[in-house]
Design a protein around this motif. Structure first.
Motif, PDB file in Angstrom:
ATOM      1  N   ARG A  84      37.682 -56.400  41.018  1.00 60.11           N
ATOM      2  CA  ARG A  84      37.938 -57.522  41.930  1.00 60.11           C
ATOM      3  C   ARG A  84      39.384 -57.511  42.420  1.00 60.11           C
ATOM      4  NH1 ARG A  84      34.141 -60.779  38.495  1.00 60.11           N
ATOM      5  NH2 ARG A  84      35.884 -61.333  37.143  1.00 60.11           N
ATOM      6  N   MET A  85      40.317 -57.116  41.548  1.00 58.74           N
ATOM      7  CA  MET A  85      41.721 -57.048  41.955  1.00 58.74           C
ATOM      8  C   MET A  85      41.939 -55.980  43.027  1.00 58.74           C
ATOM      9  SD  MET A  85      43.420 -57.366  38.157  1.00 58.74           S
ATOM     10  CE  MET A  85      45.124 -57.087  38.670  1.00 58.74           C
ATOM     11  N   MET A  86      41.176 -54.887  42.939  1.00 58.41           N
ATOM     12  CA  MET A  86      41.291 -53.797  43.909  1.00 58.41           C
ATOM     13  C   MET A  86      40.352 -53.976  45.096  1.00 58.41           C
ATOM     14  SD  MET A  86      43.561 -51.591  42.752  1.00 58.41           S
ATOM     15  CE  MET A  86      43.151 -50.051  43.557  1.00 58.41           C
ATOM     16  N   THR A  87      39.591 -55.076  45.104  1.00 58.50           N
ATOM     17  CA  THR A  87      38.597 -55.391  46.148  1.00 58.50           C
ATOM     18  C   THR A  87      37.512 -54.321  46.244  1.00 58.50           C
ATOM     19  OG1 THR A  87      39.847 -54.355  47.974  1.00 58.50           O
ATOM     20  CG2 THR A  87      40.323 -56.675  47.481  1.00 58.50           C
ATOM     21  N   PHE A  88      37.073 -53.807  45.081  1.00 60.17           N
ATOM     22  CA  PHE A  88      35.957 -52.880  45.005  1.00 60.17           C
ATOM     23  C   PHE A  88      34.797 -53.572  44.299  1.00 60.17           C
ATOM     24  CE2 PHE A  88      39.277 -49.399  45.080  1.00 60.17           C
ATOM     25  CZ  PHE A  88      38.924 -48.940  46.340  1.00 60.17           C
ATOM     26  N   GLY A 121      51.088 -54.124  38.716  1.00 60.22           N
ATOM     27  CA  GLY A 121      52.508 -54.267  38.409  1.00 60.22           C
ATOM     28  C   GLY A 121      53.081 -53.115  37.607  1.00 60.22           C
ATOM     29  N   LEU A 122      52.379 -51.981  37.568  1.00 61.88           N
ATOM     30  CA  LEU A 122      52.896 -50.812  36.865  1.00 61.88           C
ATOM     31  C   LEU A 122      53.997 -50.147  37.681  1.00 61.88           C
ATOM     32  CD1 LEU A 122      49.551 -49.178  35.672  1.00 61.88           C
ATOM     33  CD2 LEU A 122      51.329 -50.082  34.172  1.00 61.88           C
ATOM     34  N   PRO A 123      54.966 -49.485  37.035  1.00 64.96           N
ATOM     35  CA  PRO A 123      55.995 -48.754  37.784  1.00 64.96           C
ATOM     36  C   PRO A 123      55.350 -47.614  38.570  1.00 64.96           C
ATOM     37  CG  PRO A 123      56.622 -49.051  35.478  1.00 64.96           C
ATOM     38  CD  PRO A 123      55.193 -49.449  35.580  1.00 64.96           C
ATOM     39  N   GLU A 124      55.879 -47.313  39.738  1.00 60.31           N
ATOM     40  CA  GLU A 124      55.344 -46.227  40.547  1.00 60.31           C
ATOM     41  C   GLU A 124      55.482 -44.903  39.802  1.00 60.31           C
ATOM     42  OE1 GLU A 124      55.801 -44.227  45.005  1.00 60.31           O
ATOM     43  OE2 GLU A 124      56.995 -45.972  44.423  1.00 60.31           O
ATOM     44  N   ALA A 171      48.282 -58.989  33.881  1.00 54.62           N
ATOM     45  CA  ALA A 171      47.731 -59.050  35.234  1.00 54.62           C
ATOM     46  C   ALA A 171      46.231 -58.800  35.217  1.00 54.62           C
ATOM     47  CB  ALA A 171      48.434 -58.031  36.133  1.00 54.62           C
ATOM     48  N   ILE A 172      45.798 -57.810  34.421  1.00 49.59           N
ATOM     49  CA  ILE A 172      44.362 -57.509  34.342  1.00 49.59           C
ATOM     50  C   ILE A 172      43.627 -58.592  33.560  1.00 49.59           C
ATOM     51  CG2 ILE A 172      42.657 -55.849  33.490  1.00 49.59           C
ATOM     52  CD1 ILE A 172      44.703 -53.644  33.948  1.00 49.59           C
ATOM     53  N   ALA A 173      44.219 -59.040  32.458  1.00 43.10           N
ATOM     54  CA  ALA A 173      43.565 -60.063  31.636  1.00 43.10           C
ATOM     55  C   ALA A 173      43.377 -61.371  32.402  1.00 43.10           C
ATOM     56  CB  ALA A 173      44.376 -60.304  30.366  1.00 43.10           C
ATOM     57  N   GLU A 174      44.370 -61.728  33.232  1.00 42.33           N
ATOM     58  CA  GLU A 174      44.323 -62.991  33.980  1.00 42.33           C
ATOM     59  C   GLU A 174      43.806 -62.797  35.400  1.00 42.33           C
ATOM     60  OE1 GLU A 174      48.276 -64.466  33.830  1.00 42.33           O
ATOM     61  OE2 GLU A 174      48.346 -64.526  31.627  1.00 42.33           O
ATOM     62  N   PRO A 226      46.545 -60.187  40.606  1.00 39.53           N
ATOM     63  CA  PRO A 226      47.152 -58.998  41.219  1.00 39.53           C
ATOM     64  C   PRO A 226      48.577 -59.245  41.706  1.00 39.53           C
ATOM     65  CG  PRO A 226      45.533 -59.993  42.693  1.00 39.53           C
ATOM     66  CD  PRO A 226      45.410 -60.709  41.387  1.00 39.53           C
ATOM     67  N   HIS A 227      49.415 -58.223  41.562  1.00 44.46           N
ATOM     68  CA  HIS A 227      50.798 -58.289  42.041  1.00 44.46           C
ATOM     69  C   HIS A 227      50.883 -57.920  43.522  1.00 44.46           C
ATOM     70  CE1 HIS A 227      53.092 -58.557  38.124  1.00 44.46           C
ATOM     71  NE2 HIS A 227      51.855 -58.368  37.712  1.00 44.46           N
ATOM     72  N   ALA A 228      49.847 -57.289  44.050  1.00 41.23           N
ATOM     73  CA  ALA A 228      49.840 -56.875  45.452  1.00 41.23           C
ATOM     74  C   ALA A 228      48.389 -56.813  45.924  1.00 41.23           C
ATOM     75  CB  ALA A 228      50.519 -55.515  45.617  1.00 41.23           C
TER      76      ALA A 228
END
Length: 219
Positions: free
Chosen positions: A31-35, A63-66, A85-88, A91-93
């Motif tokens: 859902r966070m990735m809209t898939f 929110g992981l470092p690139e 971020a995943i548990a809650e 999404p950061h972006a």
């Protein structure tokens, strides 16, 4: 798929499995990735390859470092902000890209250079025997890399979802007598299974990277 993506795919997949090991994490990340949940499960299980664009999207959304996904990590290496971020499901972006792998660019054939006769040798390149040996070595390495990739997919496509298995065993542990010896044994066995599976996937990823390292036709 780009060569770099093919080389890093086992590493990406191992890290993706690490991020989604908790029960329900696959659904939340989808859902966070809209898939769709079903498509994300195919990706996590190893039945669908994905692109570097998707990997960078996972990093941005959680929110992981690139570049974090490009290195092998253990369970304790996942940053707290990514786990939260995943548990809650926060999404950061916003990801608007695609997960489909990028196709290889077509290889251009070399054309005769003006001023040289067709068939004329331009330099003193490798002898035919050396070229044949190099091609044979490369083919053997490709076949070995394919077998390693099959093993990695087999370990990723488990008949039982690891998260569901952990939840079921935790239910058994919760019902066990706190002083019962079997309770501690269950906890220890579960931890060892997860630890050794992750370690095996890391070794497989490293082996695949060695076999597919560009510009190294001979080990």
């Amino acid at each position: 798929m780009e060569d770099s993506g093919a080389t890093l795919m086992p590493v990406w997949r191992a890290n993706l499995a690490l991020l989604t090991r908790e029960v329900g994490a696959v659904t939340r990340l989808a859902r966070m990735m809209t898939f769709s949940e079903s498509y994300m499960k195919l990706i996590v299980s190893g039945r669908r390859d994905f692109s570097a664009e998707f990997v960078r999207g996972v990093e941005a959304v959680t929110g992981l470092p690139e570049g974090w996904m490009d290195e092998i990590h253990g369970a304790g290496d996942v940053p707290r902000q990514a786990r939260e971020a995943i548990a809650e499901e926060a999404p950061h972006a916003r990801f608007r890209g695609t997960a489909h792998p990028v196709r290889k660019a077509p290889v251009l054939r070399a054309e005769p250079i003006f001023g040289h006769r067709p068939g004329a040798r331009l330099d003193s390149g490798p002898q035919p025997g050396a070229a044949k040996r190099t091609a044979g070595t490369r083919k053997i390495r490709e076949l070995a890399a394919q077998d390693v990739r099959k093993l990695e997919r087999h370990l990723s496509m488990l008949p039982v979802d690891p998260g569901a298995l952990r939840a079921r065993i935790e239910d058994v542990i919760a019902q066990a007598d706190p002083g019962e010896r079997a309770r501690a044994d269950l906890v220890g066995r579960l931890e060892q299974i997860e630890k050794h599976r992750e370690l095996l996937l890391r070794h497989i990823a490293s082996l695949y990277a060695l076999l597919t390292r560009p510009g190294d036709d001979e080990l």
